[in-house]
Design an enzyme around this catalytic site. Structure first.
Site, PDB file in Angstrom:
ATOM      1  N   HIS A  16       0.860  -1.195   0.000  1.00 53.97           N
ATOM      2  CA  HIS A  16       0.000   0.000   0.000  1.00 53.97           C
ATOM      3  C   HIS A  16       0.888   1.234   0.000  1.00 53.97           C
ATOM      4  CE1 HIS A  16      -3.222   2.753   1.191  1.00 53.97           C
ATOM      5  NE2 HIS A  16      -4.042   1.777   0.799  1.00 53.97           N
ATOM      6  N   ASP A  56      -7.883  -5.458  -0.209  1.00 50.56           N
ATOM      7  CA  ASP A  56      -8.295  -6.292  -1.354  1.00 50.56           C
ATOM      8  C   ASP A  56      -7.885  -7.756  -1.228  1.00 50.56           C
ATOM      9  OD1 ASP A  56      -7.454  -3.394  -3.114  1.00 50.56           O
ATOM     10  OD2 ASP A  56      -9.477  -4.209  -2.946  1.00 50.56           O
TER      11      ASP A  56
HETATM   12  C1  SDX Z   1      -6.107   0.135  -2.888  1.00 51.88           C
HETATM   13  O1  SDX Z   1      -4.376   4.597  -1.888  1.00 51.88           O
HETATM   14  C2  SDX Z   1      -5.402   3.944  -1.257  1.00 51.88           C
HETATM   15  O2  SDX Z   1      -5.848   4.328  -0.208  1.00 51.88           O
HETATM   16  C3  SDX Z   1      -5.938   2.803  -2.070  1.00 51.88           C
HETATM   17  C4  SDX Z   1      -6.940   1.929  -1.348  1.00 51.88           C
HETATM   18  C5  SDX Z   1      -8.228   2.639  -1.095  1.00 51.88           C
HETATM   19  O3  SDX Z   1      -8.987   2.222  -0.223  1.00 51.88           O
HETATM   20  O4  SDX Z   1      -8.550   3.561  -1.923  1.00 51.88           O
HETATM   21  O5  SDX Z   1      -6.404   1.478  -0.128  1.00 51.88           O
HETATM   22  C6  SDX Z   1      -7.292   0.720  -2.209  1.00 51.88           C
HETATM   23  O6  SDX Z   1      -5.826   0.516  -3.997  1.00 51.88           O
HETATM   24  C7  SDX Z   1      -5.254  -0.854  -2.149  1.00 51.88           C
HETATM   25  C8  SDX Z   1      -4.015  -1.323  -2.976  1.00 51.88           C
HETATM   26  C9  SDX Z   1      -4.498  -2.387  -3.953  1.00 51.88           C
HETATM   27  N1  SDX Z   1      -3.453  -2.738  -4.876  1.00 51.88           N
HETATM   28  C10 SDX Z   1      -2.829  -3.934  -4.821  1.00 51.88           C
HETATM   29  O7  SDX Z   1      -3.013  -4.760  -3.933  1.00 51.88           O
HETATM   30  C11 SDX Z   1      -1.902  -4.226  -5.991  1.00 51.88           C
HETATM   31  C12 SDX Z   1      -0.594  -4.840  -5.469  1.00 51.88           C
HETATM   32  N2  SDX Z   1       0.038  -3.804  -4.708  1.00 51.88           N
HETATM   33  C13 SDX Z   1       1.067  -3.034  -5.409  1.00 51.88           C
HETATM   34  O8  SDX Z   1       0.817  -2.829  -6.770  1.00 51.88           O
HETATM   35  C14 SDX Z   1       1.534  -1.866  -4.582  1.00 51.88           C
HETATM   36  O9  SDX Z   1       1.682  -2.271  -3.284  1.00 51.88           O
HETATM   37  C15 SDX Z   1       0.796  -0.585  -4.625  1.00 51.88           C
HETATM   38  C16 SDX Z   1       0.469  -0.128  -5.990  1.00 51.88           C
HETATM   39  C17 SDX Z   1      -0.472  -0.688  -3.824  1.00 51.88           C
HETATM   40  C18 SDX Z   1       1.718   0.428  -4.013  1.00 51.88           C
HETATM   41  O10 SDX Z   1       2.863   0.365  -4.864  1.00 51.88           O
HETATM   42  P1  SDX Z   1       4.086   1.270  -4.543  1.00 51.88           P
HETATM   43  O11 SDX Z   1       3.659   2.668  -4.447  1.00 51.88           O
HETATM   44  O12 SDX Z   1       5.225   0.947  -5.452  1.00 51.88           O
HETATM   45  O13 SDX Z   1       4.404   0.731  -3.105  1.00 51.88           O
HETATM   46  P2  SDX Z   1       5.632   1.039  -2.327  1.00 51.88           P
HETATM   47  O14 SDX Z   1       6.306   2.270  -2.861  1.00 51.88           O
HETATM   48  O15 SDX Z   1       5.290   1.014  -0.895  1.00 51.88           O
HETATM   49  O16 SDX Z   1       6.549  -0.232  -2.684  1.00 51.88           O
HETATM   50  C19 SDX Z   1       7.699  -0.414  -1.946  1.00 51.88           C
HETATM   51  C20 SDX Z   1       8.450  -1.533  -2.633  1.00 51.88           C
HETATM   52  C21 SDX Z   1       8.653  -1.320  -4.133  1.00 51.88           C
HETATM   53  O17 SDX Z   1       9.881  -1.947  -4.447  1.00 51.88           O
HETATM   54  P3  SDX Z   1      11.177  -0.992  -4.660  1.00 51.88           P
HETATM   55  O18 SDX Z   1      10.799  -0.056  -5.811  1.00 51.88           O
HETATM   56  O19 SDX Z   1      11.366  -0.287  -3.347  1.00 51.88           O
HETATM   57  O20 SDX Z   1      12.277  -1.991  -5.006  1.00 51.88           O
HETATM   58  O21 SDX Z   1       7.701  -2.758  -2.514  1.00 51.88           O
HETATM   59  C22 SDX Z   1       7.425  -3.283  -3.819  1.00 51.88           C
HETATM   60  C23 SDX Z   1       7.556  -2.135  -4.789  1.00 51.88           C
HETATM   61  O22 SDX Z   1       7.974  -2.649  -6.046  1.00 51.88           O
HETATM   62  N3  SDX Z   1       6.049  -3.760  -3.786  1.00 51.88           N
HETATM   63  C24 SDX Z   1       5.702  -5.020  -4.023  1.00 51.88           C
HETATM   64  C25 SDX Z   1       4.304  -5.037  -3.841  1.00 51.88           C
HETATM   65  N4  SDX Z   1       3.884  -3.815  -3.518  1.00 51.88           N
HETATM   66  C26 SDX Z   1       4.968  -3.022  -3.485  1.00 51.88           C
HETATM   67  N5  SDX Z   1       6.409  -6.113  -4.366  1.00 51.88           N
HETATM   68  C27 SDX Z   1       5.694  -7.254  -4.528  1.00 51.88           C
HETATM   69  N6  SDX Z   1       4.356  -7.380  -4.377  1.00 51.88           N
HETATM   70  C28 SDX Z   1       3.638  -6.276  -4.033  1.00 51.88           C
HETATM   71  N7  SDX Z   1       2.315  -6.358  -3.873  1.00 51.88           N
END
Ligand code: SDX
Length: 392
Positions: free
Chosen positions: A270, A327
């Site tokens: 998140h 989710d």
């Molecule tokens: C919702 O914003 C909200 O409030 C949204 C929401 C709401 O109620 O409106 O809460 C609803 O959208 C929840 C999120 C749903 N999405 C997912 O579950 C999809 C899978 N999650 C990822 O795509 C991701 O976690 C995001 C998009 C949610 C956030 O991505 P970010 O901004 O890249 O997350 P981050 O910066 O905290 O990531 C840190 C690291 C990154 O690696 P580095 O670039 O540091 O090497 O963690 C990695 C990311 O690549 N990472 C993951 C991951 N999520 C982040 N690696 C593997 N699996 C994952 N799910």
């Protein structure tokens, strides 16, 4: 600044807006709606009551809640010509495409609530959107399965009405299972609002130009559809189905950690929560309640529990503070109730409509509000003279 919370100057300078609706502490895993913890609202409140709270700032008295619920129930029907609009879509259209189209078209039918300078029209548009989303969502499902639309029955609860319009058929009455109605209502509460997430920011930006509320909510629906946002609930269950059994989990954990592999654990991570999403806690508990009530069991729930257990012990997920989000478990419940995965994000949009509408109202009623205009860091070429075609 509100006496309850103080901003640090750094945060305020990066904040896109001020809002009194929802407070999130991502490090502590705290989510408050107008000061009330999401866990307590999920346990004790109803979606209608939380909707009133988000719109008006206080929990309603019994009389206020009755009046609000009655007002919403007066707007649940759709203009009859809109059912013709549905027939323009292919039967296999994704229900989110249908919802996006139909909500955008509402401004072509309800012009008497599109003048955003009129507080009375703003309130009518708000009630119409909250009231009609269950009807629009149920009709999108019925259209996709080739069954006739059912009209709302206003002697049912908001959530009961939705369940009946979705799963009922003219041939026989749909029996609303109390535990299913309660779980569905709780799922709506968990999705109602979430501060300035991508789709809410989309609604605010669209609204800042003075666009009508129906168009703004349609923009929010489009943004929510993405798999990184509201589309994650559909993607998470598809992922669990692809993993299948717990013995396959290590392979997918490895893929999620591999930077060269675009695969991510859907329902994990998140932008704000660097701790357990408090909504996921409630969602996990709700899975068991629905399974027990419906006397069903889905081995994917076991796979989800094992996946969480293994991921939360993995250094990569610990270091990057990746936890299950809202989710991760919702799809298991929705599937048990009978929804196809293509309806999962439609349900998210249905519930989030009250948050979008409340945030839109908060913004549009601020006399100081101006059109949003994000700036950029320019990385293109410096100024250069035009080169004629024959000289290129
Ligand atoms: C919702 O914003 C909200 O409030 C949204 C929401 C709401 O109620 O409106 O809460 C609803 O959208 C929840 C999120 C749903 N999405 C997912 O579950 C999809 C899978 N999650 C990822 O795509 C991701 O976690 C995001 C998009 C949610 C956030 O991505 P970010 O901004 O890249 O997350 P981050 O910066 O905290 O990531 C840190 C690291 C990154 O690696 P580095 O670039 O540091 O090497 O963690 C990695 C990311 O690549 N990472 C993951 C991951 N999520 C982040 N690696 C593997 N699996 C994952 N799910």
């Amino acid at each position: 600044k509100t006496g309850m919370f103080t901003y640090d100057p750094g945060f305020t300078s990066t904040a896109s807006c001020e809002s009194a609706l929802t407070y999130i502490d991502g490090d502590q895993g705290v989510l408050l709606h107008r000061g009330y913890p999401i866990g307590e609202l999920a346990e004790h409140s109803s979606f209608m009551e939380v909707s009133y709270l988000l719109l008006n700032g206080e929990l309603p008295s019994e009389d206020e809640l009755d009046k609000f619920t009655y007002t919403i129930s007066r707007h649940t029907m759709l203009h009859e010509q809109l059912s013709t609009f549905y027939r323009g879509f292919r039967r296999d259209a994704h229900p989110m495409a249908v919802m996006c189209g139909v909500v955008g078209a509402l401004s072509a039918f309800y012009h008497d609530s599109t003048d955003i300078t009129d507080p009375r029209q703003r309130m009518i548009a708000s009630h119409r959107l909250i009231a009609k989303m269950p009807t629009i969502a149920a009709m999108a499902y019925k259209y996709s399965v080739g069954q006739p639309f059912l009209y709302p029955k206003n002697d049912l609860s908001y959530t009961g009405n939705f369940l009946r319009m979705t799963f009922g058929v003219p041939a026989e009455e749909y029996e609303i299972h109390p535990a299913v109605e309660k779980a569905m209502d709780r799922i709506f509460i968990l999705h109602a609002d979430h501060e300035q997430n991508a789709s809410t920011s989309t609604v605010r930006l669209a609204g800042s130009s003075g666009a009508n509320p129906f168009a703004c909510i349609a923009a929010g629906i489009a943004c929510l559809w993405g798999p990184a946002h509201g589309g994650a609930n559909e993607a998470a269950l598809n992922m669990l189905r692809e993993i299948g059994t717990p013995d396959k989990i290590p392979e997918y954990i490895a893929r999620a950690k591999d930077k060269n592999d675009p695969f991510r654990l859907m329902g994990f991570g998140h932008r704000v929560y660097k701790n357990y999403d408090p909504r996921a806690t409630v969602m996990q508990k709700t899975v068991r309640e629905v399974f027990d009530a419906l006397k069903v069991d889905d081995p994917l729930f076991e796979t989800a529990l094992r996946l969480e257990e293994i991921a939360l012990r993995d250094d990569y997920f610990i270091e990057k503070k990746l936890f299950p989000n809202v989710d991760f478990y919702s799809g298991v419940i929705l599937s048990a109730i009978g929804f196809p995965t293509t309806m999962f994000t439609v349900l998210f949009a249905l519930a989030r409509t009250v948050g979008w509408v409340a945030q839109w109202n908060e913004m549009i009623s601020d006399p100081e509000q101006k059109i949003g205009r994000p700036r950029q860091l320019y990385t293109g070429p410096t100024e250069r003279p035009y080169v004629p075609l024959d000289a290129r």
